[in-house]
Enzyme design. Structure first.
Site, PDB file in Angstrom:
ATOM      1  N   GLY A 200       1.033  -1.159   0.057  1.00 23.41           N
ATOM      2  CA  GLY A 200      -0.125  -0.153   0.054  1.00 23.41           C
ATOM      3  C   GLY A 200       0.879   1.272  -0.155  1.00 23.41           C
ATOM      4  O   GLY A 200       1.956   1.180  -0.146  1.00 23.41           O
ATOM      5  N   GLY A 203       2.893   0.922   3.556  1.00 23.79           N
ATOM      6  CA  GLY A 203       3.362  -0.389   4.237  1.00 23.79           C
ATOM      7  C   GLY A 203       2.829  -1.697   3.443  1.00 23.79           C
ATOM      8  O   GLY A 203       2.526  -1.635   2.216  1.00 23.79           O
ATOM      9  N   LYS A 218      -0.800  -6.595   8.309  1.00 16.29           N
ATOM     10  CA  LYS A 218      -0.507  -5.465   7.534  1.00 16.29           C
ATOM     11  C   LYS A 218       0.754  -4.987   8.242  1.00 16.29           C
ATOM     12  O   LYS A 218       0.958  -4.644   9.647  1.00 16.29           O
ATOM     13  CB  LYS A 218      -1.758  -4.245   7.761  1.00 16.29           C
ATOM     14  CG  LYS A 218      -1.402  -3.216   7.140  1.00 16.29           C
ATOM     15  CD  LYS A 218      -2.953  -2.525   6.720  1.00 16.29           C
ATOM     16  CE  LYS A 218      -2.445  -1.167   6.098  1.00 16.29           C
ATOM     17  NZ  LYS A 218      -3.687  -0.382   5.612  1.00 16.29           N
ATOM     18  N   ASP A 319     -11.574   7.134   4.079  1.00 21.32           N
ATOM     19  CA  ASP A 319     -10.732   6.724   3.076  1.00 21.32           C
ATOM     20  C   ASP A 319     -11.260   5.432   2.518  1.00 21.32           C
ATOM     21  O   ASP A 319     -10.679   4.369   1.874  1.00 21.32           O
ATOM     22  CB  ASP A 319      -9.318   6.373   3.625  1.00 21.32           C
ATOM     23  CG  ASP A 319      -8.331   6.340   2.551  1.00 21.32           C
ATOM     24  OD1 ASP A 319      -8.560   7.001   1.233  1.00 21.32           O
ATOM     25  OD2 ASP A 319      -7.345   5.828   2.753  1.00 21.32           O
TER      26      ASP A 319
END
Ligand code: ADP
Ligand code: MG
Length: 491
Positions: A200, A203, A218, A319
């Site tokens: 992303g 990360g 993640k 988001d």
């Protein structure tokens, strides 16, 4: 017993008229043992005999030997009132439910026995629950001990639990927001990272294995630590278990080679993000409805404040985009990435904006964000921006829907008017100044589902934030389209 009480009463009437000593009173006598309408005794009385279920009032007199009857009852069922002047019982009556009336033994028994039975039942139920709770605590303690033995660093096995067991255990009891921190930390440290499945902006996302089960890890870059903090905070304080919100497992912070590693462990979805899914796959109108409906169900769950112990504050995502939506095996979606989310509680009128310098993805920014007219102190404003972004995601889905054999290739919103990594200014010009919106092809109107989706997206894209549809309204409209028996139960 009935016979006994009548016998005692009869004896009182028989004996009393025979007593003719000094200090005796003349009393009214109308009981079964009366030979005259008056009698003589130490005390006059009026009695209620309800031994056979019928209430009868009788009058007479008591001899010395039966004086104590004035203070209690005869044979348990006859309640008396006494007086000691001539004919004083002529006007003496015992009112029904006289509070002064002493309770008979049988009346007491009638009340006490059921009370005792109820009390015993309650006691047994309480004991049963105590025992269940004790067993549950023992089980947890055993597990925690197992975890403790590893000193939180060594890899060990958390009982023989599956992730589902562990999450269910902790989430259906206790604070209900997820695993305790100690357990989260241990689970995190028992994970083997297998492959990097995505990179992303801030990360990487890895597929990992925990006790034979896939998990998504993640790994946040240090410059995005605020997103990790925010997401960890939200998942740990808010009960967010919903089939259309990415399932949280654990968060962990470690120090490796003098740098901080921030992990967020969630359920793993092998279909990846909606963004990737739509590049590989086309869907039929029912499939697109399922994707859309599942996303809006997740969004409604985020947006709504739920009151009560199992409640949650209202949350706006800030988001929302196809990369932050994952496609599950059952072709329903779940919303991911709460790193920018804001929370609001009506009860305390508290708006928690967090402390993240990150901003949303420019391509998905609403006009009021781009021209900076958004009312940042109002929670409603953030919900309106989510709805704008949802409209764009709907458009991405609709393009990949096959209608009359026709389908468009995957493109991100505004692909035709801004460059691949648009700047804030690029977006502002297109969305605010030129007021452009994604193009809606004519053939969408030939299908009921797609024409409804097209109508909804247009109403998500009003320049004026408050004119846009609410997530709840969109959900209701889509639910109506989803005929009963379809593979998505209404939410
Ligand atoms: P971005 O910063 O672009 O939003 P993320 O860091 O959230 O991206 O995720 C990057 C990619 O990793 C996603 O696009 C998706 O392909 C993959 N991914 C993220 N979470 C999961 C998950 N839980 N299961 C499977 N894949 C995931
Ligand atoms: Mg993301």
């Amino acid at each position: 017993m009935l016979q006994g009480s009548s016998w005692v009463l009869s004896m009182a009437f028989l004996i009393i008229p025979a007593c003719l000593a000094n200090g005796l009173r003349q009393c009214v006598c109308d009981g079964p043992g009366c030979t005259n309408i008056t009698c003589q005794g130490r005390k006059c009385f009026v009695a209620i005999d309800n031994t056979d279920g019928f209430t009868r009032q009788t009058k007479g007199c008591f001899s010395i030997h039966l004086m104590e009857q004035c203070f209690s009852s005869i044979a348990g069922m006859v309640v008396t009132k006494c007086c000691d002047s001539d004919m004083c019982n002529s006007n003496l009556t015992i009112p029904q439910n006289d509070p002064e009336q002493p309770m008979t033994k049988n009346q007491l028994q009638l009340i006490l026995i059921p009370v005792l039975v109820v009390f015993l039942i309650l006691l047994l139920v309480a004991l049963y629950f105590c025992k269940v709770k004790w067993h549950y605590r023992q089980r947890l303690l055993t597990r925690l001990n197992e975890l403790g033995e590893t000193d939180m660093l060594k890899a060990s096995i958390v009982g023989d639990s599956t992730l589902g067991d562990l999450l269910d255990d902790y989430c259906t009891t206790g604070s209900g927001s997820g695993l305790p921190f100690l357990v989260q930390r241990t689970v995190a440290r028992q994970i083997t990272l297998v492959e990097c499945v995505g990179k992303g902006r801030y990360g990487e996302v890895w597929r990992g294995i925990w006790q034979g089960e896939n998990v998504a890890v993640k790994i946040f870059s240090s410059r995005d630590e605020q997103s990790w903090f925010r997401e960890t905070e939200i998942y740990n304080t808010v009960l967010l278990r919903h089939e259309n919100i990415l399932g949280f497992i654990a968060s962990d912070m470690t120090s490796r080679n003098s740098s901080t590693q921030l992990w967020l462990i969630t359920h793993y979805h092998e279909n990846g993000s909606l963004y990737e899914y739509l590049q590989r796959t086309t869907v039929d109108p029912e499939g697109s409805l399922l994707l859309a409906l599942s996303i809006i169900c997740g969004l409604v769950h985020l947006h709504v404040e739920i009151f009560g112990t199992q409640g949650k504050p209202a949350i706006a995502h800030r988001d929302l985009k196809s990369r932050n939506i994952l496609v599950k095996k059952n072709k329903q979606c779940c919303i991911a990435d709460l790193g920018l989310a804001v929370m609001h509680s009506q009860t305390s009128d508290y708006l928690d904006i967090g402390n993240n310098p990150r901003v949303g993805t420019k391509r998905y920014m609403a006009p009021e964000v781009l021209d900076e007219t958004i009312r940042t102190d109002s929670f409603e404003s953030y919900k309106h921006t989510d709805v704008w972004a949802f409209g764009l995601v709907l458009w991405e889905i609709a393009r990949r829907t096959v209608v009359n054999g026709m389908v468009e290739e995957y493109k991100p919103p505004f692909y035709d008017v801004v460059p691949s990594d648009p700047s804030f200014e690029d977006m502002k010009k297109v969305v605010c100044i030129d007021q452009q919106r994604p193009r809606i092809p004519n053939n969408w109107h030939s299908d009921t589902i797609l024409s409804t989706l097209a109508k909804i997206m247009k109403e998500c894209w009003y320049q004026s934030p408050s004119a846009r549809l609410t997530a709840l309204r969109i959900k209701k409209t889509l639910n109506k389209l989803n005929s009963p028996g379809d593979n998505f139960k209404q939410c």
